[in-house]
Motif scaffolding. Structure first.
Motif, PDB file in Angstrom:
ATOM      1  N   VAL A  35      99.696  14.011  29.245  1.00 52.22           N
ATOM      2  CA  VAL A  35      99.267  13.068  28.205  1.00 52.22           C
ATOM      3  C   VAL A  35      98.772  13.862  27.000  1.00 52.22           C
ATOM      4  O   VAL A  35      97.859  14.679  27.120  1.00 52.22           O
ATOM      5  CB  VAL A  35      98.154  12.133  28.726  1.00 52.22           C
ATOM      6  CG1 VAL A  35      97.527  11.341  27.589  1.00 52.22           C
ATOM      7  CG2 VAL A  35      98.708  11.199  29.793  1.00 52.22           C
ATOM      8  N   LEU A  36      99.396  13.632  25.849  1.00 54.79           N
ATOM      9  CA  LEU A  36      98.971  14.250  24.589  1.00 54.79           C
ATOM     10  C   LEU A  36      98.324  13.160  23.757  1.00 54.79           C
ATOM     11  O   LEU A  36      98.955  12.124  23.501  1.00 54.79           O
ATOM     12  CB  LEU A  36     100.156  14.827  23.825  1.00 54.79           C
ATOM     13  CG  LEU A  36     100.899  15.982  24.494  1.00 54.79           C
ATOM     14  CD1 LEU A  36     102.011  15.475  25.385  1.00 54.79           C
ATOM     15  CD2 LEU A  36     101.449  16.921  23.463  1.00 54.79           C
ATOM     16  N   SER A  37      97.090  13.366  23.344  1.00 57.04           N
ATOM     17  CA  SER A  37      96.405  12.308  22.621  1.00 57.04           C
ATOM     18  C   SER A  37      95.476  12.859  21.552  1.00 57.04           C
ATOM     19  O   SER A  37      94.787  13.848  21.769  1.00 57.04           O
ATOM     20  CB  SER A  37      95.604  11.436  23.601  1.00 57.04           C
ATOM     21  OG  SER A  37      95.150  10.271  22.969  1.00 57.04           O
ATOM     22  N   MET A  38      95.481  12.196  20.405  1.00 55.18           N
ATOM     23  CA  MET A  38      94.522  12.453  19.343  1.00 55.18           C
ATOM     24  C   MET A  38      93.421  11.418  19.526  1.00 55.18           C
ATOM     25  O   MET A  38      93.707  10.216  19.549  1.00 55.18           O
ATOM     26  CB  MET A  38      95.179  12.283  17.976  1.00 55.18           C
ATOM     27  CG  MET A  38      96.347  13.185  17.748  1.00 55.18           C
ATOM     28  SD  MET A  38      97.246  12.700  16.252  1.00 55.18           S
ATOM     29  CE  MET A  38      98.589  13.862  16.299  1.00 55.18           C
ATOM     30  N   ILE A  39      92.184  11.880  19.680  1.00 55.93           N
ATOM     31  CA  ILE A  39      91.084  10.941  19.901  1.00 55.93           C
ATOM     32  C   ILE A  39      89.895  11.281  19.014  1.00 55.93           C
ATOM     33  O   ILE A  39      89.770  12.396  18.517  1.00 55.93           O
ATOM     34  CB  ILE A  39      90.645  10.910  21.389  1.00 55.93           C
ATOM     35  CG1 ILE A  39      90.129  12.284  21.847  1.00 55.93           C
ATOM     36  CG2 ILE A  39      91.762  10.423  22.279  1.00 55.93           C
ATOM     37  CD1 ILE A  39      89.487  12.276  23.229  1.00 55.93           C
ATOM     38  N   THR A  40      89.028  10.292  18.851  1.00 55.95           N
ATOM     39  CA  THR A  40      87.766  10.492  18.147  1.00 55.95           C
ATOM     40  C   THR A  40      86.701  10.884  19.168  1.00 55.95           C
ATOM     41  O   THR A  40      86.940  10.843  20.374  1.00 55.95           O
ATOM     42  CB  THR A  40      87.342   9.189  17.446  1.00 55.95           C
ATOM     43  OG1 THR A  40      87.117   8.190  18.459  1.00 55.95           O
ATOM     44  CG2 THR A  40      88.408   8.698  16.473  1.00 55.95           C
ATOM     45  N   LEU A  41      85.513  11.219  18.714  1.00 57.19           N
ATOM     46  CA  LEU A  41      84.422  11.552  19.639  1.00 57.19           C
ATOM     47  C   LEU A  41      84.090  10.408  20.576  1.00 57.19           C
ATOM     48  O   LEU A  41      83.657  10.627  21.708  1.00 57.19           O
ATOM     49  CB  LEU A  41      83.165  11.967  18.860  1.00 57.19           C
ATOM     50  CG  LEU A  41      83.229  13.301  18.128  1.00 57.19           C
ATOM     51  CD1 LEU A  41      81.976  13.490  17.281  1.00 57.19           C
ATOM     52  CD2 LEU A  41      83.396  14.463  19.103  1.00 57.19           C
ATOM     53  N   ASP A  42      84.299   9.163  20.109  1.00 57.13           N
ATOM     54  CA  ASP A  42      84.030   8.024  20.986  1.00 57.13           C
ATOM     55  C   ASP A  42      85.297   7.534  21.696  1.00 57.13           C
ATOM     56  O   ASP A  42      85.342   6.430  22.215  1.00 57.13           O
ATOM     57  CB  ASP A  42      83.316   6.887  20.242  1.00 57.13           C
ATOM     58  CG  ASP A  42      84.048   6.383  19.015  1.00 57.13           C
ATOM     59  OD1 ASP A  42      84.913   7.106  18.470  1.00 57.13           O
ATOM     60  OD2 ASP A  42      83.761   5.251  18.572  1.00 57.13           O
ATOM     61  N   GLY A  43      86.315   8.391  21.738  1.00 60.99           N
ATOM     62  CA  GLY A  43      87.488   8.133  22.561  1.00 60.99           C
ATOM     63  C   GLY A  43      88.561   7.236  21.988  1.00 60.99           C
ATOM     64  O   GLY A  43      89.525   6.903  22.662  1.00 60.99           O
ATOM     65  N   VAL A  44      88.432   6.825  20.706  1.00 58.56           N
ATOM     66  CA  VAL A  44      89.439   5.950  20.099  1.00 58.56           C
ATOM     67  C   VAL A  44      90.722   6.742  19.859  1.00 58.56           C
ATOM     68  O   VAL A  44      90.692   7.860  19.339  1.00 58.56           O
ATOM     69  CB  VAL A  44      88.931   5.333  18.780  1.00 58.56           C
ATOM     70  CG1 VAL A  44      90.032   4.553  18.072  1.00 58.56           C
ATOM     71  CG2 VAL A  44      87.730   4.430  19.048  1.00 58.56           C
ATOM     72  N   MET A  45      91.857   6.148  20.240  1.00 61.67           N
ATOM     73  CA  MET A  45      93.156   6.792  20.049  1.00 61.67           C
ATOM     74  C   MET A  45      94.093   5.940  19.184  1.00 61.67           C
ATOM     75  O   MET A  45      95.214   6.331  18.913  1.00 61.67           O
ATOM     76  CB  MET A  45      93.819   7.029  21.418  1.00 61.67           C
ATOM     77  CG  MET A  45      94.090   5.766  22.195  1.00 61.67           C
ATOM     78  SD  MET A  45      94.920   6.033  23.784  1.00 61.67           S
ATOM     79  CE  MET A  45      96.511   6.607  23.283  1.00 61.67           C
ATOM     80  N   GLN A  46      93.626   4.802  18.726  1.00 58.39           N
ATOM     81  CA  GLN A  46      94.479   3.849  18.019  1.00 58.39           C
ATOM     82  C   GLN A  46      94.846   4.325  16.622  1.00 58.39           C
ATOM     83  O   GLN A  46      93.985   4.755  15.849  1.00 58.39           O
ATOM     84  CB  GLN A  46      93.766   2.494  17.934  1.00 58.39           C
ATOM     85  CG  GLN A  46      94.632   1.378  17.370  1.00 58.39           C
ATOM     86  CD  GLN A  46      93.982   0.017  17.530  1.00 58.39           C
ATOM     87  OE1 GLN A  46      92.955  -0.129  18.192  1.00 58.39           O
ATOM     88  NE2 GLN A  46      94.588  -0.986  16.932  1.00 58.39           N
ATOM     89  N   ALA A  47      96.122   4.234  16.287  1.00 63.18           N
ATOM     90  CA  ALA A  47      96.664   4.444  14.938  1.00 63.18           C
ATOM     91  C   ALA A  47      96.164   5.710  14.246  1.00 63.18           C
ATOM     92  O   ALA A  47      95.697   5.648  13.117  1.00 63.18           O
ATOM     93  CB  ALA A  47      96.367   3.215  14.077  1.00 63.18           C
ATOM     94  N   PRO A  48      96.300   6.877  14.874  1.00 63.06           N
ATOM     95  CA  PRO A  48      95.843   8.084  14.202  1.00 63.06           C
ATOM     96  C   PRO A  48      96.686   8.460  12.988  1.00 63.06           C
ATOM     97  O   PRO A  48      96.199   9.055  12.034  1.00 63.06           O
ATOM     98  CB  PRO A  48      95.950   9.157  15.289  1.00 63.06           C
ATOM     99  CG  PRO A  48      97.013   8.671  16.204  1.00 63.06           C
ATOM    100  CD  PRO A  48      96.875   7.171  16.197  1.00 63.06           C
ATOM    101  N   GLY A  49      97.984   8.078  13.017  1.00 67.04           N
ATOM    102  CA  GLY A  49      98.912   8.573  12.003  1.00 67.04           C
ATOM    103  C   GLY A  49      98.948   7.849  10.678  1.00 67.04           C
ATOM    104  O   GLY A  49      99.267   8.448   9.659  1.00 67.04           O
ATOM    105  N   GLY A  50      98.658   6.560  10.656  1.00 63.42           N
ATOM    106  CA  GLY A  50      98.760   5.831   9.395  1.00 63.42           C
ATOM    107  C   GLY A  50      98.223   4.420   9.480  1.00 63.42           C
ATOM    108  O   GLY A  50      98.100   3.849  10.567  1.00 63.42           O
TER     109      GLY A  50
END
Length: 197
Positions: free
Chosen positions: A6-21
């Motif tokens: 699993v490759l994921s871009m996340i925030t400190l609070d674990g949000v992965m939604q819509a990182p790209g745009g």
């Protein structure tokens, strides 16, 4: 046996939604799309290049639709993306014009895929699919890019269905913009004990 990564871009609070745009995923009224952009630097770019080397991919339907509408015409930015097999978990979608797309209907199909011969399988985006994989202990590695911000709302990497699981750090980098890039492999069950014992 093939590994599922699993490759994921996340925030400190674990949000992965819509990182790209901004238009990537507005579901749930999400208004912070594109939150990765301010953190992209040379180190981040080099890691992205390494992680975009050709490998079969496993996607949920929504992420597949986003990918299929963009990557076939931009393969110069992700060499080999049109050639690798794209496995798609969907109960409703049965075909696509994007070459090398294979449709899976059930968890059993993913389990059989994992047992088959071939390259490791990367999972990008696909929040609901990741929840299913985590809940059923099918994730072998996590390649996380942890960004130094919190959003408070949005789809999270670890949400419903997350099971107790231990991981071992196998590689890490911190970019000049403060992104922690950490690769973990599955390391058995969670161990408990007394602190300081």
């Amino acid at each position: 046996m093939r590994k599922i990564i699993v490759l994921s871009m996340i925030t400190l609070d674990g949000v992965m939604q819509a990182p790209g745009g901004p238009e990537e995923d507005r579901s749930g009224g999400f208004k912070y799309g594109g939150w990765v952009a301010p953190y992209f630097d040379e180190v981040y770019g080099k890691v992205m290049e390494t992680q975009m080397e050709p490998a079969d991919i496993l996607l949920g339907r929504k992420t597949f639709e986003i990918f299929a509408s963009y990557w076939p015409e931009h393969a110069d930015m992700w060499p080999g993306i049109n050639d690798v097999t794209k496995y798609v978990m969907s109960k409703t979608m049965k075909k696509s014009d994007w070459e090398n797309s294979v449709f899976l209907k059930s968890l059993a199909d993913i389990e059989e895929l994992k047992k088959s011969k071939g390259s490791d399988i990367q999972v990008h985006g696909s929040g609901e699919l990741i929840q299913l994989l985590i809940e059923n202990d099918l994730v072998d590695e996590l390649w996380l890019k942890i960004h130094p911000l919190t959003l408070g709302k949005g789809k999270r990497l670890f949400d419903n269905g997350t099971i107790p699981a231990a991981f071992t750090l196998i590689d890490s980098t911190v970019t000049p913009s403060g992104v922690i890039i950490a690769n973990y492999k599955r390391a058995g069950q969670v161990k408990t004990g007394t602190v300081g014992a």
